[in-house]
Design a protein around this motif. Sequence first.
Motif, PDB file in Angstrom:
ATOM      1  N   LEU A   1     -23.891  23.079  26.216  1.00 48.19           N
ATOM      2  CA  LEU A   1     -24.526  23.905  27.223  1.00 48.19           C
ATOM      3  C   LEU A   1     -26.014  24.004  26.916  1.00 48.19           C
ATOM      4  CD1 LEU A   1     -21.889  26.736  27.424  1.00 48.19           C
ATOM      5  CD2 LEU A   1     -22.198  24.898  29.031  1.00 48.19           C
ATOM      6  N   SER A   2     -26.820  23.792  27.902  1.00 48.62           N
ATOM      7  CA  SER A   2     -28.264  23.816  27.687  1.00 48.62           C
ATOM      8  C   SER A   2     -28.845  25.228  27.723  1.00 48.62           C
ATOM      9  CB  SER A   2     -28.960  22.932  28.728  1.00 48.62           C
ATOM     10  OG  SER A   2     -28.685  23.416  30.020  1.00 48.62           O
ATOM     11  N   HIS A   3     -28.148  26.196  28.296  1.00 48.21           N
ATOM     12  CA  HIS A   3     -28.635  27.577  28.400  1.00 48.21           C
ATOM     13  C   HIS A   3     -27.544  28.559  27.967  1.00 48.21           C
ATOM     14  CE1 HIS A   3     -32.108  26.056  30.570  1.00 48.21           C
ATOM     15  NE2 HIS A   3     -31.276  25.386  31.372  1.00 48.21           N
ATOM     16  N   PRO A   4     -27.288  28.644  26.674  1.00 46.58           N
ATOM     17  CA  PRO A   4     -26.183  29.485  26.214  1.00 46.58           C
ATOM     18  C   PRO A   4     -26.391  30.977  26.464  1.00 46.58           C
ATOM     19  CG  PRO A   4     -27.396  28.618  24.344  1.00 46.58           C
ATOM     20  CD  PRO A   4     -27.935  27.942  25.563  1.00 46.58           C
ATOM     21  N   PHE A   9     -24.647  35.775  29.365  1.00 45.13           N
ATOM     22  CA  PHE A   9     -24.984  36.918  30.213  1.00 45.13           C
ATOM     23  C   PHE A   9     -24.114  36.946  31.470  1.00 45.13           C
ATOM     24  CE2 PHE A   9     -27.341  38.449  33.926  1.00 45.13           C
ATOM     25  CZ  PHE A   9     -27.459  39.784  33.586  1.00 45.13           C
ATOM     26  N   TYR A  10     -24.013  35.808  32.151  1.00 44.69           N
ATOM     27  CA  TYR A  10     -23.246  35.774  33.388  1.00 44.69           C
ATOM     28  C   TYR A  10     -21.737  35.911  33.137  1.00 44.69           C
ATOM     29  CZ  TYR A  10     -27.514  34.698  35.852  1.00 44.69           C
ATOM     30  OH  TYR A  10     -28.770  34.775  36.380  1.00 44.69           O
ATOM     31  N   THR A  11     -21.268  35.373  32.025  1.00 46.26           N
ATOM     32  CA  THR A  11     -19.868  35.556  31.664  1.00 46.26           C
ATOM     33  C   THR A  11     -19.578  37.032  31.415  1.00 46.26           C
ATOM     34  OG1 THR A  11     -19.757  33.351  30.699  1.00 46.26           O
ATOM     35  CG2 THR A  11     -18.060  34.922  30.014  1.00 46.26           C
ATOM     36  N   SER A  12     -20.457  37.668  30.665  1.00 49.15           N
ATOM     37  CA  SER A  12     -20.298  39.099  30.376  1.00 49.15           C
ATOM     38  C   SER A  12     -20.350  39.932  31.657  1.00 49.15           C
ATOM     39  CB  SER A  12     -21.386  39.549  29.408  1.00 49.15           C
ATOM     40  OG  SER A  12     -21.346  40.933  29.226  1.00 49.15           O
ATOM     41  N   THR A  13     -21.274  39.616  32.541  1.00 49.67           N
ATOM     42  CA  THR A  13     -21.401  40.331  33.806  1.00 49.67           C
ATOM     43  C   THR A  13     -20.147  40.158  34.662  1.00 49.67           C
ATOM     44  OG1 THR A  13     -23.795  40.014  33.758  1.00 49.67           O
ATOM     45  CG2 THR A  13     -22.826  40.606  35.875  1.00 49.67           C
ATOM     46  N   SER A  14     -19.618  38.952  34.709  1.00 52.20           N
ATOM     47  CA  SER A  14     -18.412  38.680  35.497  1.00 52.20           C
ATOM     48  C   SER A  14     -17.207  39.432  34.953  1.00 52.20           C
ATOM     49  CB  SER A  14     -18.105  37.189  35.506  1.00 52.20           C
ATOM     50  OG  SER A  14     -19.148  36.477  36.102  1.00 52.20           O
ATOM     51  N   LEU A  15     -17.035  39.399  33.642  1.00 56.35           N
ATOM     52  CA  LEU A  15     -15.912  40.109  33.039  1.00 56.35           C
ATOM     53  C   LEU A  15     -16.040  41.618  33.232  1.00 56.35           C
ATOM     54  CD1 LEU A  15     -15.450  38.080  29.737  1.00 56.35           C
ATOM     55  CD2 LEU A  15     -13.949  38.100  31.735  1.00 56.35           C
ATOM     56  N   ASN A  16     -17.257  42.130  33.150  1.00 56.57           N
ATOM     57  CA  ASN A  16     -17.504  43.556  33.366  1.00 56.57           C
ATOM     58  C   ASN A  16     -17.180  43.949  34.805  1.00 56.57           C
ATOM     59  OD1 ASN A  16     -18.316  46.167  32.808  1.00 56.57           O
ATOM     60  ND2 ASN A  16     -20.479  45.734  33.160  1.00 56.57           N
TER      61      ASN A  16
END
Length: 168
Positions: A1-4, A9-16
Amino acid sequence: LSHPLECAFYTSTSLNTCAKSLVPTLFPFILGSRFLAQVMPPVKKSYIFTRFFAKLFGINENLVPCVLIGLFSGFPTGAVYVQQIYNRGLCNKREAIRAVALSNNCSAAFLMGAASITVFGSIKYGAVLVICQVLAIITTSQLLKLIFKTTYSKTNMCSFENLPETKT
């Protein structure tokens, strides 16, 4: 992944978002369908509407409420209800598979509210979406009857002559 960092951040936001909105929304319906399936007696075969829907959908009469609950409460409540009916021994595995195919739908409230407002900007198109979904359920049931040669009998069982056995 080029932008971990962005991915995290987006994974955390989605799960939240899922934990705050999706789980609390679905939980009461799942709990309610499990409760209904546990306390509800098997469907009486004398109910005219039950026989009508069982013939229309080509399913066991005990599974008719699953399709209707799936239509009004949305997924996954119909599938949860099917599982409970299957666990109680009121249908066989093949009947349960067919009922799950017919009972996993968007809820009528979702279609009339969120989907119609988001897509069309007006709630008045929600009824059209619900009617389209009902027609899709009927069409799917008829296609399944044709493909798998399903027949309804008055003994409350569906015969699946050409349905291959699933491996689980």
